[in-house]
Design a protein around this motif. Sequence first.
Motif, short mmCIF file in Angstrom:
data_model
loop_
_atom_site.label_atom_id
_atom_site.label_comp_id
_atom_site.label_asym_id
_atom_site.label_seq_id
_atom_site.Cartn_x
_atom_site.Cartn_y
_atom_site.Cartn_z
N ASP A 25 1.04 -1.33 -0.11
CA ASP A 25 0.60 -0.05 0.22
C ASP A 25 0.56 1.71 0.00
OD1 ASP A 25 -2.24 -1.37 0.03
OD2 ASP A 25 -2.36 -1.22 2.22
N ALA A 26 1.90 1.29 0.90
CA ALA A 26 3.48 2.44 0.75
C ALA A 26 3.34 2.64 -0.56
CB ALA A 26 3.84 2.31 1.87
N LYS A 27 3.75 1.26 -0.89
CA LYS A 27 4.21 1.75 -2.16
C LYS A 27 3.81 2.03 -3.47
CE LYS A 27 7.19 -1.05 -6.29
NZ LYS A 27 6.23 0.39 -7.23
N ALA A 28 2.15 1.79 -3.26
CA ALA A 28 1.21 2.20 -4.83
C ALA A 28 1.25 3.54 -4.10
CB ALA A 28 0.39 1.56 -4.53
N LYS A 29 1.18 4.01 -2.70
CA LYS A 29 0.92 5.14 -2.52
C LYS A 29 2.41 6.58 -2.92
CE LYS A 29 -0.94 8.39 1.55
NZ LYS A 29 -0.28 8.75 2.57
N ALA A 30 3.93 5.67 -2.82
CA ALA A 30 4.47 6.53 -2.92
C ALA A 30 4.23 6.44 -5.09
CB ALA A 30 5.66 6.17 -2.33
N ASP A 31 4.01 4.86 -4.89
CA ASP A 31 3.98 5.63 -7.12
C ASP A 31 3.36 6.55 -7.50
OD1 ASP A 31 5.68 3.55 -7.33
OD2 ASP A 31 4.75 1.78 -7.20
N ALA A 32 2.43 6.93 -6.51
CA ALA A 32 0.80 7.53 -7.21
C ALA A 32 1.24 8.95 -7.06
CB ALA A 32 -0.33 7.00 -6.66
N ALA A 33 2.50 9.70 -5.56
CA ALA A 33 2.67 10.66 -5.60
C ALA A 33 3.96 10.91 -7.01
CB ALA A 33 3.21 11.07 -4.22
N LYS A 34 4.33 9.57 -7.26
CA LYS A 34 5.88 9.91 -7.44
C LYS A 34 4.88 10.31 -8.93
CE LYS A 34 9.13 8.62 -9.93
NZ LYS A 34 10.20 9.36 -11.49
N ALA A 35 3.18 9.73 -9.39
CA ALA A 35 3.44 9.72 -11.56
C ALA A 35 3.11 11.28 -10.80
CB ALA A 35 2.88 8.68 -11.32
N ALA A 36 2.12 11.84 -10.19
CA ALA A 36 1.43 13.12 -10.29
C ALA A 36 2.76 14.48 -10.15
CB ALA A 36 0.44 13.40 -8.62
N ALA A 37 3.31 14.04 -8.75
CA ALA A 37 4.47 15.07 -8.97
C ALA A 37 4.99 14.77 -10.74
CB ALA A 37 5.61 14.45 -8.16
N ASP A 38 5.42 13.75 -11.01
CA ASP A 38 6.35 13.79 -12.77
C ASP A 38 5.52 14.02 -13.76
OD1 ASP A 38 7.84 12.33 -11.55
OD2 ASP A 38 7.84 10.71 -12.48
N LYS A 39 3.79 14.13 -13.48
CA LYS A 39 2.26 14.82 -14.39
C LYS A 39 3.19 16.63 -14.39
CE LYS A 39 -1.80 15.43 -15.84
NZ LYS A 39 -1.79 16.39 -15.77
N ALA A 40 3.12 17.04 -12.83
CA ALA A 40 3.00 18.15 -12.31
C ALA A 40 4.17 18.81 -13.33
CB ALA A 40 3.07 18.57 -10.81
N ALA A 41 5.15 18.47 -12.84
CA ALA A 41 6.64 19.01 -13.57
C ALA A 41 6.18 18.99 -15.55
CB ALA A 41 7.94 17.72 -13.46
N ALA A 42 5.78 17.54 -16.05
CA ALA A 42 6.14 18.08 -17.63
C ALA A 42 5.14 18.87 -17.96
CB ALA A 42 5.31 16.22 -17.44
N ASP A 43 3.72 19.07 -16.82
CA ASP A 43 2.96 20.29 -17.45
C ASP A 43 3.39 21.88 -17.05
OD1 ASP A 43 1.08 18.02 -17.59
OD2 ASP A 43 0.23 18.42 -15.81
N LYS A 44 4.36 22.05 -15.83
CA LYS A 44 5.25 23.21 -16.25
C LYS A 44 6.39 23.75 -17.04
CE LYS A 44 7.73 25.39 -12.90
NZ LYS A 44 8.84 25.93 -13.44
N ALA A 45 6.66 22.05 -17.51
CA ALA A 45 7.93 22.41 -18.13
C ALA A 45 7.10 22.84 -20.35
CB ALA A 45 8.23 20.81 -18.42
N ALA A 46 6.00 22.18 -20.38
CA ALA A 46 5.29 22.54 -21.35
C ALA A 46 4.55 23.87 -21.51
CB ALA A 46 3.21 21.43 -21.27
N ALA A 47 4.34 24.10 -20.07
CA ALA A 47 3.44 25.63 -19.97
C ALA A 47 4.82 26.81 -20.15
CB ALA A 47 2.98 26.00 -18.61
N ASP A 48 5.76 26.40 -19.13
CA ASP A 48 7.46 27.07 -19.55
C ASP A 48 7.51 27.42 -21.42
OD1 ASP A 48 7.09 28.06 -17.27
OD2 ASP A 48 9.16 26.11 -16.48
#
Length: 97
Positions: A25-48
């Motif tokens: 469960d902790a790994k799944a939560k960490a994976d989801a958080a990493k995926a969300a952070a990666d998406k946010a970083a990609a979205d910011k890079a695209a916006a920049d």
Amino acid sequence: VTDLKFVARNPEEVAAEEKAKADADAKAKADAAKAAADKAAADKAAADKAAADKAAADKAAADKAAADKAAAEKAAADKAAADKAAADKAAADKAAA
């Protein structure tokens, strides 16, 4: 006993299973958080990149407008000089006649 739910289980085995489930469960939560952070970083890079592209396009448009204005002003100055030269020549020809 045929109902396995009532079979006594080794507490260490139960604890190990519960720990494995908690770890998963902790790994799944960490994976989801990493995926969300990666998406946010990609979205910011695209916006920049979009902002940088727009700034470059705006600068190119402003540069072109400035160049067009300079060319129009030069053409007007050249025409005024040519008109003055023609008028001066006409005046000189008239005076010589």
